[in-house]
Design a protein around this motif. Structure first.
Motif, PDB file in Angstrom:
ATOM      1  N   VAL A 148     -13.864   2.361  23.096  1.00 13.70           N
ATOM      2  CA  VAL A 148     -13.486   2.684  21.721  1.00 13.70           C
ATOM      3  C   VAL A 148     -11.971   2.726  21.600  1.00 13.70           C
ATOM      4  CG1 VAL A 148     -13.607   4.409  19.886  1.00 13.70           C
ATOM      5  CG2 VAL A 148     -15.621   3.949  21.299  1.00 13.70           C
ATOM      6  N   VAL A 149     -11.327   3.377  22.572  1.00 13.23           N
ATOM      7  CA  VAL A 149      -9.867   3.480  22.571  1.00 13.23           C
ATOM      8  C   VAL A 149      -9.231   2.105  22.729  1.00 13.23           C
ATOM      9  CG1 VAL A 149      -7.876   4.407  23.804  1.00 13.23           C
ATOM     10  CG2 VAL A 149      -9.879   5.849  23.406  1.00 13.23           C
ATOM     11  N   ALA A 150      -9.798   1.286  23.617  1.00 10.39           N
ATOM     12  CA  ALA A 150      -9.246  -0.050  23.852  1.00 10.39           C
ATOM     13  C   ALA A 150      -9.314  -0.903  22.588  1.00 10.39           C
ATOM     14  CB  ALA A 150      -9.997  -0.731  24.990  1.00 10.39           C
ATOM     15  N   ILE A 151     -10.468  -0.882  21.922  1.00  6.77           N
ATOM     16  CA  ILE A 151     -10.609  -1.662  20.691  1.00  6.77           C
ATOM     17  C   ILE A 151      -9.735  -1.080  19.598  1.00  6.77           C
ATOM     18  CG2 ILE A 151     -12.215  -2.445  18.928  1.00  6.77           C
ATOM     19  CD1 ILE A 151     -12.516  -3.784  21.689  1.00  6.77           C
ATOM     20  N   ALA A 152      -9.657   0.260  19.545  1.00  9.83           N
ATOM     21  CA  ALA A 152      -8.805   0.895  18.537  1.00  9.83           C
ATOM     22  C   ALA A 152      -7.347   0.513  18.749  1.00  9.83           C
ATOM     23  CB  ALA A 152      -8.965   2.408  18.594  1.00  9.83           C
ATOM     24  N   SER A 153      -6.934   0.375  19.998  1.00 12.96           N
ATOM     25  CA  SER A 153      -5.555  -0.038  20.286  1.00 12.96           C
ATOM     26  C   SER A 153      -5.295  -1.450  19.797  1.00 12.96           C
ATOM     27  CB  SER A 153      -5.295   0.047  21.797  1.00 12.96           C
ATOM     28  OG  SER A 153      -5.426   1.382  22.252  1.00 12.96           O
ATOM     29  N   GLN A 154      -6.290  -2.329  19.944  1.00 15.66           N
ATOM     30  CA  GLN A 154      -6.145  -3.685  19.428  1.00 15.66           C
ATOM     31  C   GLN A 154      -6.086  -3.685  17.893  1.00 15.66           C
ATOM     32  OE1 GLN A 154      -8.852  -6.622  21.132  1.00 15.66           O
ATOM     33  NE2 GLN A 154      -9.052  -5.404  22.985  1.00 15.66           N
ATOM     34  N   VAL A 155      -6.882  -2.804  17.304  1.00 16.95           N
ATOM     35  CA  VAL A 155      -6.855  -2.685  15.840  1.00 16.95           C
ATOM     36  C   VAL A 155      -5.487  -2.192  15.392  1.00 16.95           C
ATOM     37  CG1 VAL A 155      -7.802  -1.426  13.866  1.00 16.95           C
ATOM     38  CG2 VAL A 155      -9.332  -2.360  15.610  1.00 16.95           C
ATOM     39  N   LYS A 156      -4.925  -1.217  16.134  1.00 18.43           N
ATOM     40  CA  LYS A 156      -3.582  -0.722  15.812  1.00 18.43           C
ATOM     41  C   LYS A 156      -2.566  -1.854  15.825  1.00 18.43           C
ATOM     42  CE  LYS A 156      -1.670   2.668  17.771  1.00 18.43           C
ATOM     43  NZ  LYS A 156      -1.191   3.615  18.793  1.00 18.43           N
ATOM     44  N   LEU A 157      -2.635  -2.699  16.847  1.00 19.14           N
ATOM     45  CA  LEU A 157      -1.697  -3.823  16.928  1.00 19.14           C
ATOM     46  C   LEU A 157      -1.867  -4.759  15.738  1.00 19.14           C
ATOM     47  CD1 LEU A 157      -1.852  -4.685  20.745  1.00 19.14           C
ATOM     48  CD2 LEU A 157       0.000  -3.558  19.511  1.00 19.14           C
ATOM     49  N   ALA A 158      -3.130  -4.995  15.359  1.00 24.56           N
ATOM     50  CA  ALA A 158      -3.389  -5.868  14.216  1.00 24.56           C
ATOM     51  C   ALA A 158      -2.855  -5.234  12.929  1.00 24.56           C
ATOM     52  CB  ALA A 158      -4.890  -6.147  14.092  1.00 24.56           C
ATOM     53  N   LEU A 159      -3.043  -3.926  12.788  1.00 23.67           N
ATOM     54  CA  LEU A 159      -2.521  -3.224  11.611  1.00 23.67           C
ATOM     55  C   LEU A 159      -0.999  -3.274  11.577  1.00 23.67           C
ATOM     56  CD1 LEU A 159      -4.793  -0.029  11.565  1.00 23.67           C
ATOM     57  CD2 LEU A 159      -4.821  -1.873   9.891  1.00 23.67           C
ATOM     58  N   GLN A 160      -0.379  -3.027  12.740  1.00 22.15           N
ATOM     59  CA  GLN A 160       1.084  -3.059  12.809  1.00 22.15           C
ATOM     60  C   GLN A 160       1.622  -4.449  12.498  1.00 22.15           C
ATOM     61  OE1 GLN A 160       1.599  -1.638  16.796  1.00 22.15           O
ATOM     62  NE2 GLN A 160       1.525   0.533  16.210  1.00 22.15           N
ATOM     63  N   SER A 161       0.924  -5.465  13.023  1.00 24.32           N
ATOM     64  CA  SER A 161       1.354  -6.840  12.777  1.00 24.32           C
ATOM     65  C   SER A 161       1.274  -7.179  11.287  1.00 24.32           C
ATOM     66  CB  SER A 161       0.486  -7.803  13.589  1.00 24.32           C
ATOM     67  OG  SER A 161       0.841  -9.139  13.324  1.00 24.32           O
ATOM     68  N   LYS A 162       0.175  -6.789  10.664  1.00 23.93           N
ATOM     69  CA  LYS A 162       0.024  -7.086   9.236  1.00 23.93           C
ATOM     70  C   LYS A 162       1.008  -6.264   8.415  1.00 23.93           C
ATOM     71  CE  LYS A 162      -3.389  -7.796   5.640  1.00 23.93           C
ATOM     72  NZ  LYS A 162      -4.818  -7.918   5.322  1.00 23.93           N
ATOM     73  N   SER A 163       1.203  -4.998   8.804  1.00 23.70           N
ATOM     74  CA  SER A 163       2.157  -4.147   8.098  1.00 23.70           C
ATOM     75  C   SER A 163       3.559  -4.733   8.186  1.00 23.70           C
ATOM     76  CB  SER A 163       2.139  -2.733   8.686  1.00 23.70           C
ATOM     77  OG  SER A 163       3.136  -1.934   8.104  1.00 23.70           O
ATOM     78  N   GLN A 164       3.931  -5.216   9.379  1.00 25.81           N
ATOM     79  CA  GLN A 164       5.258  -5.798   9.556  1.00 25.81           C
ATOM     80  C   GLN A 164       5.408  -7.074   8.739  1.00 25.81           C
ATOM     81  OE1 GLN A 164       7.840  -4.359  11.411  1.00 25.81           O
ATOM     82  NE2 GLN A 164       8.952  -5.891  10.220  1.00 25.81           N
ATOM     83  N   ALA A 165       4.338  -7.867   8.706  1.00 24.03           N
ATOM     84  CA  ALA A 165       4.396  -9.121   7.937  1.00 24.03           C
ATOM     85  C   ALA A 165       4.591  -8.832   6.446  1.00 24.03           C
ATOM     86  CB  ALA A 165       3.108  -9.921   8.159  1.00 24.03           C
ATOM     87  N   ILE A 166       3.865  -7.840   5.929  1.00 22.74           N
ATOM     88  CA  ILE A 166       4.010  -7.487   4.515  1.00 22.74           C
ATOM     89  C   ILE A 166       5.385  -6.892   4.259  1.00 22.74           C
ATOM     90  CG2 ILE A 166       3.143  -5.982   2.686  1.00 22.74           C
ATOM     91  CD1 ILE A 166       0.361  -6.307   3.842  1.00 22.74           C
ATOM     92  N   SER A 167       5.857  -6.041   5.190  1.00 18.47           N
ATOM     93  CA  SER A 167       7.194  -5.447   5.040  1.00 18.47           C
ATOM     94  C   SER A 167       8.265  -6.531   5.005  1.00 18.47           C
ATOM     95  CB  SER A 167       7.469  -4.471   6.188  1.00 18.47           C
ATOM     96  OG  SER A 167       6.587  -3.374   6.149  1.00 18.47           O
TER      97      SER A 167
END
Length: 554
Positions: free
Chosen positions: A290-309
């Motif tokens: 769960v933590v491993a997948i959540a970490s990948q989700v975090k990276l995806a969220l950060q990547s999308k957040s950075q792209a929008i920013s």
């Protein structure tokens, strides 16, 4: 149950991330999130068996169950994930993609729905396959998962990868004859380690086909690999076993317990039972993935957040650049407008007007060509100044999207009227009448009783008076008076023009400056979908971090 509830917030945020990230169709990360979220509440203890084709996975499971429950052959067979659960009798249930259910006693029907076709492809119309078996090991809530062989077709690999994430314990079957191929090492990294799956038991098959010395070397090599996957297993239980699957199955079918002991199967069975007893019912066993997948989700969220920013920052930079351009343009427009206003003011200065145009007006009056002069050279000079000013205002209106003010239009005053002095007394003219010279196309007309058109101006008068016998002194005095009358008329015209033009200019200037000096405002950043999405992304990231930290502390 309490442990399970403690992770519900984390799963809620992960599900929210799936919707917010808007994954592409068949995204692996999306499927992983769905799998771990759906599986966390599953009370069964799932043991997944996987490995390449023809490594003996189904044979190993049949040996554990003590009967030929699952299809085995010399060619790649299992083309679907088969879940083996407890049942009072051997039974098979198949759910088709259209919702149709096939339920039959025994497992003969598996050959129809699980065997690969001639192109070694899985059936696409099968949703799930379950086999119910009356085995004591399954009665405690254990499920065995027989997965298709890997390293053959992409569809099978995808199915295996998805199913592994739902398993509480993974049994990886290895072939002692071709130990740890490149594909197996890549799968261990990508499918297991990177996804937080660290409860893995390795089973070495076909070791009995090697020489004793080779067997020892193979086993020693595997010990190091197995250590990387035992962090979540009990310390007193090994996660590396030798099982000769086919001899074990044959011995089980014959009831030959001595041979079964020699195949290594009992030790493996005992280890599985011990692991189940220790880990069954503990949600924390599923936490690493769960933590491993959540970490990948975090990276995806950060990547999308950075792209929008970045996109919003680019928009803001563009907006600021546009603002600076407007400010610079406004300054240039102001300077140009004021400069041309100053030029027109200078041109309209009364002394300059008189100095520049008085003699031209007098000449035009004498020749009776005032209107021609006024609508020609004089109007053209004024028009040049007017057009220069209008240019800046029109540009400002267009650039700042402002309505056009009324055009600058300086009108001309009434034509000048020349009042001539009385002529010296002659035999032919009565005294005491003041003639008036009017600007006409014929020159000027003498008013009063004379009433005759006189063309040629003052020079004509002098010559005419000389012919009539007038003395030169009297004639010169009269001519000077006539010239003064012209001069007064010209200056009066220019004065009236000056007053009228300046008043018009000031009025126009007041309206035009409102356009040119309009406030250049910074365009507000509207709360677009991107802003809203960025806020949601950042909020979700914060919540996800908080839940991960809380879970880690517990």
């Amino acid at each position: 149950m309490q442990e399970q509830e403690s992770y519900q917030n984390l799963l809620t945020h992960l599900r929210a991330a799936v919707g917010l990230l808007d994954f592409e169709q068949n995204s692996q990360l999306q499927k992983d999130v769905t799998s771990i979220c759906d599986n966390l509440g599953n009370s069964s203890f799932r043991i997944a068996v996987f490995g390449p084709f023809n490594y003996g996975k189904s044979t190993l499971l049949n040996a554990l169950l003590g009967k030929r429950t699952l299809p085995i052959d010399l060619i790649p067979t299992t083309g679907a994930a088969i879940t083996v659960k407890y049942g009072s009798e051997l039974h098979t249930r198949i759910i088709m993609s259209d919702g149709r259910e096939i339920s039959e006693n025994g497992t003969d029907v598996l050959k129809q729905f699980t065997i690969l076709d001639d192109d070694r492809r899985m059936r696409s119309d099968v949703a799930s396959i379950e086999v119910f078996c009356p085995h004591y090991f399954l009665k405690s809530g254990v499920e065995l998962l027989d997965l298709p062989g890997t390293n053959d077709m992409e569809a099978q690999d995808t199915l295996v990868r998805d199913q592994l994430l739902t398993a509480d314990l993974v049994v990886q079957v290895l072939d002692a004859r071709k130990l740890m191929t490149l594909g197996e090492r890549e799968n261990m990294r990508d499918w297991l380690l990177d996804r937080g799956i660290k409860t893995v038991v390795f089973v070495v098959n076909f070791l009995n086909l090697l020489e004793p010395e080779d067997q020892k070397q193979v086993y020693n090599r595997l010990v190091f690999v197995a250590e990387s996957f035992r962090s979540e297993l009990p310390n007193n239980i090994s996660n590396l076993y030798r099982v000769d699957a086919l001899p074990a199955l044959r011995a089980r079918l014959k009831g030959d317990g001595a041979v079964v002991q020699s195949t290594g199967l009992p030790m493996f069975e005992s280890a599985l039972q011990s692991i189940v007893e220790v880990q069954q019912g503990k949600v924390t066993n599923r936490l690493p993935r769960v933590v491993a997948i959540a970490s990948q989700v975090k990276l995806a969220l950060q990547s999308k957040s950075q792209a929008i920013s970045n996109e919003l920052q680019a928009f803001e930079d563009k907006r600021n650049a546009k603002l600076q351009i407007k400010q610079k343009a406004q300054q240039l427009l102001k300077e140009g407008f004021k400069a041309d206003i100053a030029k027109l003011d200078s041109w309209l200065h009364l002394a300059k007007l008189i100095n520049r145009y008085k003699s031209e007006i007098i000449s035009a009056l004498e020749k009776g060509e005032f209107q021609t002069w006024e609508q020609g050279a004089f109007k053209n000079a004024l028009s040049e100044h007017q057009q220069a000013i209008l240019k800046w205002v029109h540009q400002a209106c267009e650039f700042f999207e402002q309505p056009q003010p009324a055009n600058l239009w300086v009108s001309f005053p009434e034509p000048p009227e020349v009042v001539l002095p009385n002529q010296p007394s002659t035999s032919t003219q009565s005294s005491g009448v003041a003639p008036i010279a009017l600007t006409t196309g014929l020159g000027w007309l003498l008013g009063g009783p004379v009433g005759a058109a006189v063309v040629g101006g003052a020079t004509y008068l002098i010559n005419q008076m000389a012919q009539d016998g007038e003395n030169s002194e009297s004639s010169a005095s009269y001519v000077n008076q006539v010239q003064e009358a012209y001069t007064e008329a010209a200056e009066d015209y220019l004065l009236r023009f000056n007053i009228q033009a300046i008043a018009t200019l000031r009025q126009y200037e007041e309206g035009a400056e409102k356009v040119i000096n309009c406030q250049v405002k910074e365009e507000p950043l509207k709360l677009t979908n991107q802003h809203h999405q960025l806020e949601l992304l950042n909020a979700l990231l914060d919540n996800l971090n908080q839940e991960l930290n809380r879970v880690a502390r517990n």
